[in-house]
Design an enzyme around this catalytic site. Structure first.
Site, PDB file in Angstrom:
ATOM      1  N   LYS A 283       0.847  -1.213   0.000  1.00 36.85           N
ATOM      2  CA  LYS A 283       0.000   0.000   0.000  1.00 36.85           C
ATOM      3  C   LYS A 283       0.872   1.249   0.000  1.00 36.85           C
ATOM      4  CE  LYS A 283      -2.656  -0.611   3.677  1.00 36.85           C
ATOM      5  NZ  LYS A 283      -2.427  -1.991   4.054  1.00 36.85           N
TER       6      LYS A 283
ATOM      7  N   CYS B 257     -12.395   2.152  16.252  1.00 38.85           N
ATOM      8  CA  CYS B 257     -11.218   1.271  16.187  1.00 38.85           C
ATOM      9  C   CYS B 257     -10.305   1.345  17.402  1.00 38.85           C
ATOM     10  CB  CYS B 257     -10.438   1.486  14.891  1.00 38.85           C
ATOM     11  SG  CYS B 257      -9.528   3.007  14.761  1.00 38.85           S
ATOM     12  N   MET B 258     -10.346   2.412  18.192  1.00 35.51           N
ATOM     13  CA  MET B 258      -9.346   2.549  19.250  1.00 35.51           C
ATOM     14  C   MET B 258      -9.900   2.833  20.639  1.00 35.51           C
ATOM     15  SD  MET B 258      -6.739   1.848  17.816  1.00 35.51           S
ATOM     16  CE  MET B 258      -6.020   1.848  19.431  1.00 35.51           C
TER      17      MET B 258
ATOM     18  N   MET C   5      -7.532  -4.534  16.319  1.00 37.59           N
ATOM     19  CA  MET C   5      -8.994  -4.536  16.294  1.00 37.59           C
ATOM     20  C   MET C   5      -9.622  -5.735  17.007  1.00 37.59           C
ATOM     21  SD  MET C   5      -9.667  -1.808  15.053  1.00 37.59           S
ATOM     22  CE  MET C   5      -8.175  -0.894  14.986  1.00 37.59           C
TER      23      MET C   5
ATOM     24  N   GLY D 253      -4.911   1.373  14.120  1.00 39.65           N
ATOM     25  CA  GLY D 253      -5.201   1.096  12.725  1.00 39.65           C
ATOM     26  C   GLY D 253      -4.853   2.271  11.824  1.00 39.65           C
ATOM     27  N   GLN D 254      -5.228   3.483  12.237  1.00 36.96           N
ATOM     28  CA  GLN D 254      -5.153   4.632  11.337  1.00 36.96           C
ATOM     29  C   GLN D 254      -3.893   5.468  11.583  1.00 36.96           C
ATOM     30  OE1 GLN D 254      -9.184   6.383  10.453  1.00 36.96           O
ATOM     31  NE2 GLN D 254      -9.584   5.601  12.486  1.00 36.96           N
TER      32      GLN D 254
HETATM   33  S1  SF4 Z   1       2.439   2.782   7.266  1.00 37.63           S
HETATM   34 FE1  SF4 Z   1       1.279   0.895   7.032  1.00 37.63          FE
HETATM   35  S2  SF4 Z   1       0.377   1.046   4.999  1.00 37.63           S
HETATM   36 FE2  SF4 Z   1       2.056   2.514   5.059  1.00 37.63          FE
HETATM   37  S3  SF4 Z   1       3.845   1.422   4.277  1.00 37.63           S
HETATM   38 FE3  SF4 Z   1       3.856   1.204   6.512  1.00 37.63          FE
HETATM   39  S4  SF4 Z   1       2.827  -0.723   6.881  1.00 37.63           S
HETATM   40 FE4  SF4 Z   1       2.289  -0.102   4.791  1.00 37.63          FE
END
Ligand code: SF4
Lengths: 774, 87
Positions: free
Chosen positions: A89, A178-179, A363, A400-401
């Site tokens: 990503k 999420c948190m 999560m 998560g974010q």
């Molecule tokens: S912050 Fe998360 S989404 Fe971005 S490169 Fe690192 S592991 Fe991948």
């Protein structure tokens, strides 16, 4: 000619990025330093630092820019988080800026149709609609719903405008989804939020236990660090404790599967074994912990206006030992499906004084109707054996974010919070009023609605105006239909700021085009208390504007010029320095703006020019002042609290009719609701649509093969989607798993809006469904 | 006019040689992993004929163990997308 050159160089960068990303999945830890030299030599690309746009790992990236276009990404070797690595990503993240249907102009609903208008007109309309709504229905009829993907300045100005200037505590963010349980877990055990450890724990630990956390997909770079450490050293073991078999289970040394919700019982059984074998670190326990119990049978929040307040009662160690008697490994084996042998094995790892143990979760433990409790219970384990706040010994709650910590937890963009402390506390309110230059009494002492209740209030009509930024609740709210119908009701006014059309912009009355990520200056705060600054690297398209600036424009139209006086050239630096005043103490000091600008992330508390790696440890944390090795200064009694929290079942469990568990989550290629990653061809093609994972035996019983359609039916709704059998994840019999990234298959039509009564965080991992071959 | 991205694996001990050989070929840009025996190769050829010749040339490099494509782009196939990717 230049355009042509840029275009080919862009495609070549994409080709190189793709090969690098593929190599990284095949060989975790691989780095390619030569690429920049090659590109630099060509004179076409310059590299600028930023945190990754996507997950809470907070990898530092270098964004390659050609002209005014971002063309490539590579890992920032100067960032200690990822040391030059990225996941698939991250490597493809810049392509998310350039999707064909990027929102570039403001739109306003006129006679049922969205019509393009100059952004100034849209901002005028928003301000007048807010004024009108407050006049007609009172200050608590307007609300702000933001995100852990808000930058820190975004969240800060939202809080200042709504909580300070307008005097309503109707500010929430999707991090509630999420948190929130992580926050209440920290607060109830330690009295202060956010992890005590840092990512260096990964290389220091001998044992890493993932609690319901598929790190191989959700935190892939940290997982690569784990695998690299295991490869380098001979004494590292990874245990995956989960409800389904995933890529993490595959790479782990041992996979242990438990029945949903029974992590509570297993955690208590581990404590039972620690006590029974006298693996308790008595010196640590006597000096630094105190024992408590809270209320039990606490409900599930399914009714509107549900209220719950816990009550802590001190208990003795002997009381705690008696409480644990219900959790012998043999008894817990019956509840959890985890063998008594495996429970004892996990206990022995925590109990072995020669082993350093780090527990990771995300999560699985937070989206849980007893989310606060399970956070408490994992802390209990670490506290009983004294494995905490030292390198390699860490109970580590991951986010998560990218800025769930930075923006939501630290800035406090939740109904009860302020940038320092809570609205209920007079001292904290006064501090906010002083820093915000507002009259005494401006901040309301009563919290209003947490996220689920806020959307219920919108449905009921208690809230009439809602502004949603950087999030997509019309995909992510549980029991979605109720909340979508609510948003569409007459006399509701919805403003949505986003970068692409989504099911949430579909319900909007005004759409504001937002600047995305490095199209604006800002800061994120990652899982390990690291604040990461990024400059504006490329211009936003069309009339797109940063979320911070949108809020400032509206605040000024509402008459709050004095509170929002900054110029467009310097507002981020000014906002940061104002915000920093809230954290001016050794427990939470933040780095000055110019330090943030210069470095690839800085960890707080930042005191006398030094970052803090391990909090509560006197060797590392300047806030420790009790003269001991450790100081848990968050609680008034200077102790960490060990809680007696029982196992209680889920809000809805499978029965005769609805006989499967439904579990929902994510995949590595897509970011949350996919609104950005589905516009990146390589990521989209890798996982073009969602699916339902079935156990092969259940699939055989149902008579479905891979790709055939399955209808998933709950008491709330139904959805039909393709089956995936023996794919990247395999649920046990009696469970199905569905990723939520795909708006074509809105799985939240089916989920339940039950939540943890303490954190108010919904449980997306457990409800009952039945299946039919479609 | 294709642009292709590959992961290339050299014959044992031949990483540096392969890097040099690839970078000597017109239309090829290669760079090595720092900590693994892997190179990334990006090729950018002007037409189909040149591409076919290049493919042949790559097959005959003795220091190359294997080549796997991870990215493929062809102007001919992506004509309509031109404007979207323009700076
Ligand atoms: S912050 Fe998360 S989404 Fe971005 S490169 Fe690192 S592991 Fe991948």
């Amino acid at each position: 000619m230049t355009m042509k050159l840029d275009r080919r160089s862009f495609i070549k960068s994409a080709a190189a990025t793709s090969a690098i990303a593929t190599a990284a999945t095949l060989f975790p830890g691989i780095t390619f330093a030569g690429w920049d030299k090659l590109q630099d030599a060509s004179g076409m690309i310059t590299w600028k630092k930023a945190p990754c746009r996507f997950c809470g790992t907070g990898c530092g990236v270098l964004v390659g820019v050609s002209g005014d276009r971002a063309v490539a990404v590579k890992g920032d070797p100067n960032c200690s988080v990822n040391k030059g690595l990225c996941c698939v990503k991250g490597y493809h993240s810049v392509q998310a800026l350039y999707g064909k249907d990027r929102l570039t102009t403001a739109k306003v609903r006129k006679n049922g149709k969205m019509v393009e208008v100059p952004i100034k007109d849209a901002l005028d309309l928003i301000a007048s609609k807010m004024k009108e709504t407050i006049t007609k229905h009172g200050k608590d009829s307007v609300a702000m719903y933001g995100s852990g993907q808000w930058t820190i300045p975004d969240g800060y100005v939202a809080s200042k405008l709504f909580k300070g200037c307008l005097g309503t505590n109707n500010v929430e963010a999707n991090a509630r989804l999420c948190m929130a349980s992580a926050v209440t877990g920290f607060l109830t055990t330690f009295g202060t939020d956010e992890p005590m450890g840092c990512y260096e724990d990964i290389e220091e630990a001998n044992v890493i236990i993932t609690w319901g956390n598929n790190m191989a997909e959700m935190h892939p770079v940290l997982f690569s660090r784990m695998l690299a450490s295991r490869k380098r050293k001979t004494n590292v073991e990874i245990i995956d404790f989960a409800t389904r078999y995933t890529r993490t289970s595959q790479a782990a040394d041992k996979s242990i599967i438990f029945k949903p919700q029974t992590d509570l019982a297993v955690a208590n059984a581990i404590c039972y074994e620690i006590v029974r074998n006298d693996w308790v670190n008595w010196d640590f326990v006597h000096k630094h912990t105190a024992f408590y119990k809270g209320k039990t049978n606490i409900g599930y929040g399914l009714e509107d206006h549900f209220k719950f307040t816990d009550k802590a009662e001190p208990i003795s160690f002997e009381d705690f030992k008696t409480f644990l008697k219900d959790y012998t490994p043999e008894r817990v084996e019956k509840i959890s499906g985890v063998s008594a042998r495996d429970i004892r094995y996990m206990a022995s790892l925590y109990g072995d004084p020669a082993k350093k143990v780090t527990s990771f979760w995300c999560m699985g433990m937070n989206q849980h109707t007893r989310g606060t409790w399970i956070n408490n219970l994992v802390y209990n384990i670490h506290l009983l054996v004294g494995k905490i706040s030292t390198p390699g010994n860490s109970p580590f709650s991951l986010t998560g974010q990218p800025s769930a910590c930075g923006t939501v937890r630290e800035v406090g963009t939740l109904t009860h919070k302020l940038p320092h402390g809570v609205v209920m506390n007079e001292g904290h309110r006064k501090m906010a009023e002083k820093i915000w230059d507002l009259p005494a009494g401006s901040v309301d002492p009563k919290p209003t609605y947490h996220t689920v209740e806020m959307f219920r209030a919108l449905d009921r009509g208690d809230i009439r105006f809602m502004w949603i930024q950087v999030t997509n609740p019309m995909v992510t709210m549980p029991k979605l239909k109720r909340y979508r119908d609510g948003a569409l009701k007459e006399d509701r006014f919805i403003v949505v700021s986003d970068v692409y059309p989504t099911p949430t912009t579909d319900v909007a009355d005004v759409i504001l085009p937002a600047a995305m990520w490095v199209e604006q200056e800002g800061m994120f705060g990652n899982s390990e208390r690291r604040t990461q600054h990024f400059d504006q690297i490329v211009p936003p398209p069309g009339e797109a504007m940063s979320d911070t600036w949108q809020l400032i424009e509206v605040a000024r139209r509402l008459g709050f010029e004095k509170q929002f006086p900054w110029s467009e050239e310097e507002y981020i630096g000014k906002i940061w320095e104002e915000y920093r005043k809230f954290h001016d103490s050794p427990k939470h000091n933040m780095a000055p703006y110019k330090v943030l600008k210069a470095r690839s992330g800085v960890q707080w508390p930042f005191v006398n020019g030094k970052e803090t790696r391990w909090r509560f440890n006197a060797k590392h944390d300047p806030a420790c002042s009790n003269g001991e090795d450790f100081h848990f200064y968050g609680k008034k009694n200077n102790k960490a609290w060990i809680w007696a929290r029982p196992y209680e079942p889920a809000a809805e469990s499978p029965d005769q009719e609805y006989n499967f568990w439904l579990n929902t989550g994510r995949v590595v290629e897509h970011w949350h609701t996919g609104s950005m990653t589905r516009r990146v061809p390589i990521l989209h093609n890798a996982v073009p649509s969602s699916y339902v994972e079935l156990n092969p035996d259940d699939a055989a019983d149902l008579g479905v093969v891979n790709g055939e359609m399955v209808k998933i039916i709950s008491r709330r709704g139904e959805i039909t989607m393709p089956a995936q059998i023996n794919g990247r994840g395999v649920p046990p019999r009696g469970m199905v798993f569905v990723p939520f990234f795909d708006e074509k298959y809105l799985i939240n039509e089916v989920t339940l809006d039950s939540f943890c009564p303490i954190s108010k965080q919904p449980d997306y991992k457990k409800c009952a469904v039945k299946l039919e071959k479609a | 006019m294709p642009i292709l991205g590959y992961i290339t694996i050299p014959q044992s001990g031949a990483k540096d040689r392969l890097l040099a050989e690839l970078n000597d070929i017109e239309f090829c840009e290669a760079f090595p992993a720092e900590n693994a025996d892997i190179l990334v190769l990006v090729t950018d050829t002007p037409d189909k004929e040149t591409e076919e010749q290049l493919q042949q040339q790559l097959k005959n490099i003795p220091s190359l163990e294997s080549l796997s494509m991870t990215f493929g782009y062809n102007d001919e196939l992506h004509k309509g997308e031109h404007d979207d990717n323009e700076a």
